[in-house]
Design a protein around this motif. Structure first.
Motif, PDB file in Angstrom:
ATOM      1  N   CYS A 216       0.645  -1.237   0.434  1.00 21.08           N
ATOM      2  CA  CYS A 216       0.134   0.482   0.041  1.00 21.08           C
ATOM      3  C   CYS A 216       0.638   1.199   0.498  1.00 21.08           C
ATOM      4  O   CYS A 216       0.222   2.017  -0.507  1.00 21.08           O
ATOM      5  N   SER A 217       2.413   1.360   0.622  1.00 20.71           N
ATOM      6  CA  SER A 217       2.989   2.462   0.541  1.00 20.71           C
ATOM      7  C   SER A 217       3.768   2.706  -0.273  1.00 20.71           C
ATOM      8  O   SER A 217       4.159   3.614  -0.570  1.00 20.71           O
ATOM      9  N   MET A 218       3.857   1.456  -1.565  1.00 26.78           N
ATOM     10  CA  MET A 218       4.470   1.821  -2.773  1.00 26.78           C
ATOM     11  C   MET A 218       4.188   2.040  -3.926  1.00 26.78           C
ATOM     12  O   MET A 218       4.495   2.515  -4.756  1.00 26.78           O
ATOM     13  N   ALA A 219       2.415   1.780  -3.199  1.00 27.18           N
ATOM     14  CA  ALA A 219       1.187   2.900  -4.477  1.00 27.18           C
ATOM     15  C   ALA A 219       1.386   3.965  -5.018  1.00 27.18           C
ATOM     16  O   ALA A 219       1.793   4.379  -6.234  1.00 27.18           O
ATOM     17  N   ASN A 220       1.937   4.738  -4.206  1.00 27.02           N
ATOM     18  CA  ASN A 220       1.604   6.416  -4.300  1.00 27.02           C
ATOM     19  C   ASN A 220       3.353   6.628  -5.254  1.00 27.02           C
ATOM     20  O   ASN A 220       3.494   7.537  -5.990  1.00 27.02           O
ATOM     21  N   PRO A 221       4.461   6.126  -4.327  1.00 32.01           N
ATOM     22  CA  PRO A 221       5.252   6.049  -4.948  1.00 32.01           C
ATOM     23  C   PRO A 221       5.306   6.025  -6.540  1.00 32.01           C
ATOM     24  O   PRO A 221       6.422   6.429  -7.920  1.00 32.01           O
ATOM     25  N   LEU A 222       5.128   5.024  -6.598  1.00 35.65           N
ATOM     26  CA  LEU A 222       5.045   3.839  -7.824  1.00 35.65           C
ATOM     27  C   LEU A 222       4.001   4.472  -8.821  1.00 35.65           C
ATOM     28  O   LEU A 222       4.594   4.719 -10.029  1.00 35.65           O
ATOM     29  N   GLY A 223       3.034   5.555  -8.037  1.00 33.50           N
ATOM     30  CA  GLY A 223       1.983   5.779  -9.404  1.00 33.50           C
ATOM     31  C   GLY A 223       2.757   7.618  -9.749  1.00 33.50           C
ATOM     32  O   GLY A 223       2.254   7.976 -11.084  1.00 33.50           O
ATOM     33  N   GLY A 224       3.728   8.225  -9.101  1.00 37.70           N
ATOM     34  CA  GLY A 224       4.578   8.888  -9.170  1.00 37.70           C
ATOM     35  C   GLY A 224       5.374   8.907 -10.366  1.00 37.70           C
ATOM     36  O   GLY A 224       5.339  10.047 -10.849  1.00 37.70           O
ATOM     37  N   ALA A 225       5.811   7.381 -10.354  1.00 33.08           N
ATOM     38  CA  ALA A 225       7.214   7.519 -11.715  1.00 33.08           C
ATOM     39  C   ALA A 225       6.038   7.179 -12.813  1.00 33.08           C
ATOM     40  O   ALA A 225       6.761   7.432 -13.740  1.00 33.08           O
ATOM     41  N   ILE A 226       5.090   6.480 -12.641  1.00 33.36           N
ATOM     42  CA  ILE A 226       4.749   6.463 -13.789  1.00 33.36           C
ATOM     43  C   ILE A 226       3.826   7.886 -14.076  1.00 33.36           C
ATOM     44  O   ILE A 226       3.574   7.592 -15.538  1.00 33.36           O
ATOM     45  N   GLY A 227       3.225   8.482 -13.332  1.00 37.00           N
ATOM     46  CA  GLY A 227       3.258   9.938 -13.760  1.00 37.00           C
ATOM     47  C   GLY A 227       4.155  10.982 -14.734  1.00 37.00           C
ATOM     48  O   GLY A 227       4.440  11.840 -15.784  1.00 37.00           O
ATOM     49  N   SER A 228       5.154  10.258 -13.868  1.00 34.97           N
ATOM     50  CA  SER A 228       6.531  10.857 -14.714  1.00 34.97           C
ATOM     51  C   SER A 228       6.682  10.406 -16.245  1.00 34.97           C
ATOM     52  O   SER A 228       7.239  11.295 -17.126  1.00 34.97           O
ATOM     53  N   LEU A 229       6.487   9.465 -16.301  1.00 37.61           N
ATOM     54  CA  LEU A 229       7.291   8.608 -17.186  1.00 37.61           C
ATOM     55  C   LEU A 229       6.505   8.680 -18.647  1.00 37.61           C
ATOM     56  O   LEU A 229       6.689   8.908 -19.686  1.00 37.61           O
ATOM     57  N   LEU A 230       5.119   8.585 -18.305  1.00 35.50           N
ATOM     58  CA  LEU A 230       4.054   8.527 -19.539  1.00 35.50           C
ATOM     59  C   LEU A 230       4.200   9.610 -20.533  1.00 35.50           C
ATOM     60  O   LEU A 230       3.646   9.715 -21.083  1.00 35.50           O
ATOM     61  N   PRO A 231       3.349  11.143 -19.379  1.00 39.37           N
ATOM     62  CA  PRO A 231       3.098  12.323 -20.392  1.00 39.37           C
ATOM     63  C   PRO A 231       3.904  12.278 -20.906  1.00 39.37           C
ATOM     64  O   PRO A 231       4.366  12.727 -22.603  1.00 39.37           O
ATOM     65  N   SER A 232       5.853  11.974 -20.793  1.00 40.61           N
ATOM     66  CA  SER A 232       6.704  11.681 -21.237  1.00 40.61           C
ATOM     67  C   SER A 232       6.408  11.345 -23.271  1.00 40.61           C
ATOM     68  O   SER A 232       7.408  11.497 -23.622  1.00 40.61           O
TER      69      SER A 232
END
Length: 219
Positions: free
Chosen positions: A73-89
């Motif tokens: 559960c704790s890793m879900a937030n930073p993992l979402g942040g990583a996906i959010g950083s990668l996908l737009p680019s």
């Protein structure tokens, strides 16, 4: 006192602020204001979701499973942040039109709305049968008293300061990363990849230190 389910639903509803961000494309003259307001609501939603990472496993999982569930559960937030950083680019390019941005934001808003509806229909505060008898009765919480105890606890304040400093540093780095690396010839796509790599590296390092019980020595 709000239940866990209520907190999750409130957080999901606040995430629907993405619909407000669509106004930035519909009405460009008020675009900046709509963008800021639409981002404020998801920011407020953060604590409603993040603060459930320990409570949810405690109520839904057996004692021997709670550490793993809490970590996931704790890793879900930073993992979402990583996906959010990668996908737009990868999706948004220099030649992208406002229509393409509108489609992307609409898809994001639709997924957010779908998640909210699923939370309302499916999620409940208590499992069908508590994993242990001790979880059938939850300890009452006095927010004022507990807050005073926390703010007068030296160890908690040290932990709070350290965590806040680390979180602020990561968020600041990922926010201005593009401006930092562009003078060296890197593109916005590279910035997204670097931001995702930064977050994923943090997840992996925290996982390794936890598995080896080296958290204190690594700090």
């Amino acid at each position: 006192m709000f239940s866990m389910r209520t907190g999750m639903i409130v957080g999901a509803l606040l995430n629907s602020g993405v619909w407000i961000r669509l106004l930035a494309l519909i009405s460009p003259s008020h675009g900046y204001a709509a963008l800021v307001i639409g981002q404020i609501f998801p920011a407020i939603a953060g604590p409603f979701i993040l603060n459930l990472t320990a409570q949810f496993p405690a109520r839904w999982f057996a004692p021997q499973q709670r550490d793993i569930a809490t970590a996931l559960c704790s890793m879900a937030n930073p993992l979402g942040g990583a996906i959010g950083s990668l996908l737009p680019s990868l999706v948004v390019t220099n030649g992208s039109s406002s229509h393409q941005f509108f489609i992307l934001l609409t898809i994001e808003a639709a997924l957010t709305t779908l998640t909210t509806l699923l939370l309302i229909v499916i999620i409940r505060s208590e499992p069908p049968s508590p994993p242990s008898p001790s979880e059938e009765h939850h300890q009452s919480i006095d927010i004022k008293e507990d807050l005073i105890r926390l703010l007068t606890n030296r160890h908690y304040l040290i932990l709070l300061f350290g965590f806040a400093l680390g979180l602020a540093m990561v968020n600041s780095m990922t926010t201005v990363l593009s401006q930092l690396i562009q003078p060296s010839g890197y593109s916005s796509k590279d910035a997204g990849i670097f931001g995702a790599a930064l977050i994923v590296t943090g997840i992996l390092s925290s996982t390794v230190t936890d598995l080896n019980h080296r958290m204190v020595t690594s700090i």
